[in-house]
Scaffold this motif. Structure first.
Motif, PDB file in Angstrom:
ATOM      1  N   LEU A   1      47.695  24.999 -15.684  1.00  0.00           N
ATOM      2  CA  LEU A   1      49.084  24.544 -15.534  1.00  0.00           C
ATOM      3  C   LEU A   1      49.657  25.071 -14.223  1.00  0.00           C
ATOM      4  N   CYS A   2      50.389  24.213 -13.511  1.00  0.00           N
ATOM      5  CA  CYS A   2      51.016  24.629 -12.261  1.00  0.00           C
ATOM      6  C   CYS A   2      52.251  25.486 -12.572  1.00  0.00           C
ATOM      7  N   ASP A   3      52.835  26.064 -11.517  1.00  0.00           N
ATOM      8  CA  ASP A   3      53.976  26.970 -11.716  1.00  0.00           C
ATOM      9  C   ASP A   3      55.154  26.272 -12.407  1.00  0.00           C
ATOM     10  N   ARG A   4      55.333  24.987 -12.108  1.00  0.00           N
ATOM     11  CA  ARG A   4      56.470  24.274 -12.715  1.00  0.00           C
ATOM     12  C   ARG A   4      56.222  23.964 -14.202  1.00  0.00           C
ATOM     13  N   CYS A   5      54.973  23.734 -14.555  1.00  0.00           N
ATOM     14  CA  CYS A   5      54.674  23.275 -15.925  1.00  0.00           C
ATOM     15  C   CYS A   5      54.352  24.402 -16.902  1.00  0.00           C
ATOM     16  N   ARG A   6      53.998  25.574 -16.368  1.00  0.00           N
ATOM     17  CA  ARG A   6      53.602  26.618 -17.322  1.00  0.00           C
ATOM     18  C   ARG A   6      54.806  27.118 -18.107  1.00  0.00           C
TER      19      ARG A   6
ATOM     20  N   GLN B   1      43.443  20.429 -11.309  1.00  0.00           N
ATOM     21  CA  GLN B   1      44.777  19.851 -11.187  1.00  0.00           C
ATOM     22  C   GLN B   1      45.540  20.211 -12.453  1.00  0.00           C
ATOM     23  N   CYS B   2      46.842  20.205 -12.374  1.00  0.00           N
ATOM     24  CA  CYS B   2      47.651  20.613 -13.517  1.00  0.00           C
ATOM     25  C   CYS B   2      47.436  19.648 -14.690  1.00  0.00           C
ATOM     26  N   ALA B   3      47.174  20.207 -15.871  1.00  0.00           N
ATOM     27  CA  ALA B   3      46.906  19.380 -17.056  1.00  0.00           C
ATOM     28  C   ALA B   3      48.150  18.601 -17.483  1.00  0.00           C
ATOM     29  N   ALA B   4      49.341  19.093 -17.107  1.00  0.00           N
ATOM     30  CA  ALA B   4      50.575  18.438 -17.555  1.00  0.00           C
ATOM     31  C   ALA B   4      51.060  17.384 -16.563  1.00  0.00           C
ATOM     32  N   CYS B   5      51.127  17.722 -15.259  1.00  0.00           N
ATOM     33  CA  CYS B   5      51.715  16.782 -14.292  1.00  0.00           C
ATOM     34  C   CYS B   5      50.699  16.204 -13.312  1.00  0.00           C
ATOM     35  N   GLY B   6      49.460  16.733 -13.315  1.00  0.00           N
ATOM     36  CA  GLY B   6      48.424  16.154 -12.470  1.00  0.00           C
ATOM     37  C   GLY B   6      48.434  16.632 -11.029  1.00  0.00           C
TER      38      GLY B   6
END
Ligand SMILES: [Zn+2]
Length: 242
Positions: free
Chosen positions: A174-179, A153-158
């Motif tokens: 990181l997901c596409d939005r958070c990277r 899961q994304c380390a920033a937003c879960g």
């Protein structure tokens, strides 16, 4: 002075005077302990080679004001097979170094102790790739220390899901939005390998058969994560053959 018994794994030793040695030991119940072993460097020492790095021993110690004093040592497991193989010794040395860096003196951590013993047993059993046993150990060490990398899961937003971008500083994929754009895309095998090494059995880690790129990238991410979160250089890590 009071006498106590412990079991522990010898992490490091230093010469002291003509015949003595200071040993640093990761114990099961007392955390990291430094103690003096008197006469240990004499040919006919009663400790008989049981106070070398890697040795898992049962100890009797006198509690001193500064350093404790070892009075008796019984072998639990001397990991002879591990100690006779160069690749396993270098991987194991990096494990001892990492434990020495994170363990606090007289701060009990049974989980750290047990992780170390399990990892040394896995190395002693003769894995195909000791470096993968080491990487698995280091990922599990991060988890014990409260820095478990987020891999599914994304380390920033879960947000759950696969990703092939990883940031050691942000604690995982990181997901596409958070990277941020600075993380380079990884080989498709890299994150699955990290998942296997983090969540799988230590005894099986050295038998994993990743592709060369995934293996190299996973090693780099493990090292950068450990050095970032524990804020220490792992000096023996680059010596491990891969
Ligand atoms: Zn995200």
């Amino acid at each position: 002075m009071s006498l106590y018994r412990e079991q522990g794994v010898v992490l490091r030793t230093w010469k002291l005077g003509e015949a003595d040695r200071i040993v640093s030991i990761m114990t099961q119940g007392t955390g990291k302990v430094r103690a003096v072993a008197k006469g240990v460097r004499k040919t006919r020492s009663r400790f008989g080679g049981r106070l070398e790095p890697f040795c898992h021993v049962d100890l009797s110690l006198y509690k001193g004001r500064n350093l404790d004093v070892v009075t008796q040592v019984e072998a639990v497991d001397l990991f002879r097979s591990l100690r006779e193989d160069y690749d396993r010794v270098t991987a194991g040395t990096a494990m001892l170094e990492a434990i020495d860096q994170v363990a606090e003196e007289r701060e009990p951590s049974v989980r750290l102790f047990l992780l170390l013993v399990r990892a040394l047993r896995a190395l002693d059993a003769g894995p195909d790739e000791p470096s993968l046993t080491l990487d698995s150990f280091l990922l599990k060490l991060l988890a014990v220390e409260g820095y478990r990398p987020a891999l599914t899961q994304c380390a920033a937003c879960g947000t759950p899901g696969d990703s092939n971008r990883f940031s050691a500083a942000r604690g995982g994929v990181l997901c596409d939005r958070c990277r941020s754009g600075t993380e380079s895309p990884l080989d498709p095998g890299t994150i699955p390998l990290l998942v296997e090494l983090l969540d799988g059995d230590l005894a099986a880690a050295g038998g994993a058969k990743p592709g060369a790129t995934a293996r190299r990238e996973a090693g780099n991410l493990v090292r950068s994560s450990v050095e970032y979160h524990l804020d220490r250089r792992l000096r023996s890590y680059p010596l491990v053959s891969r």
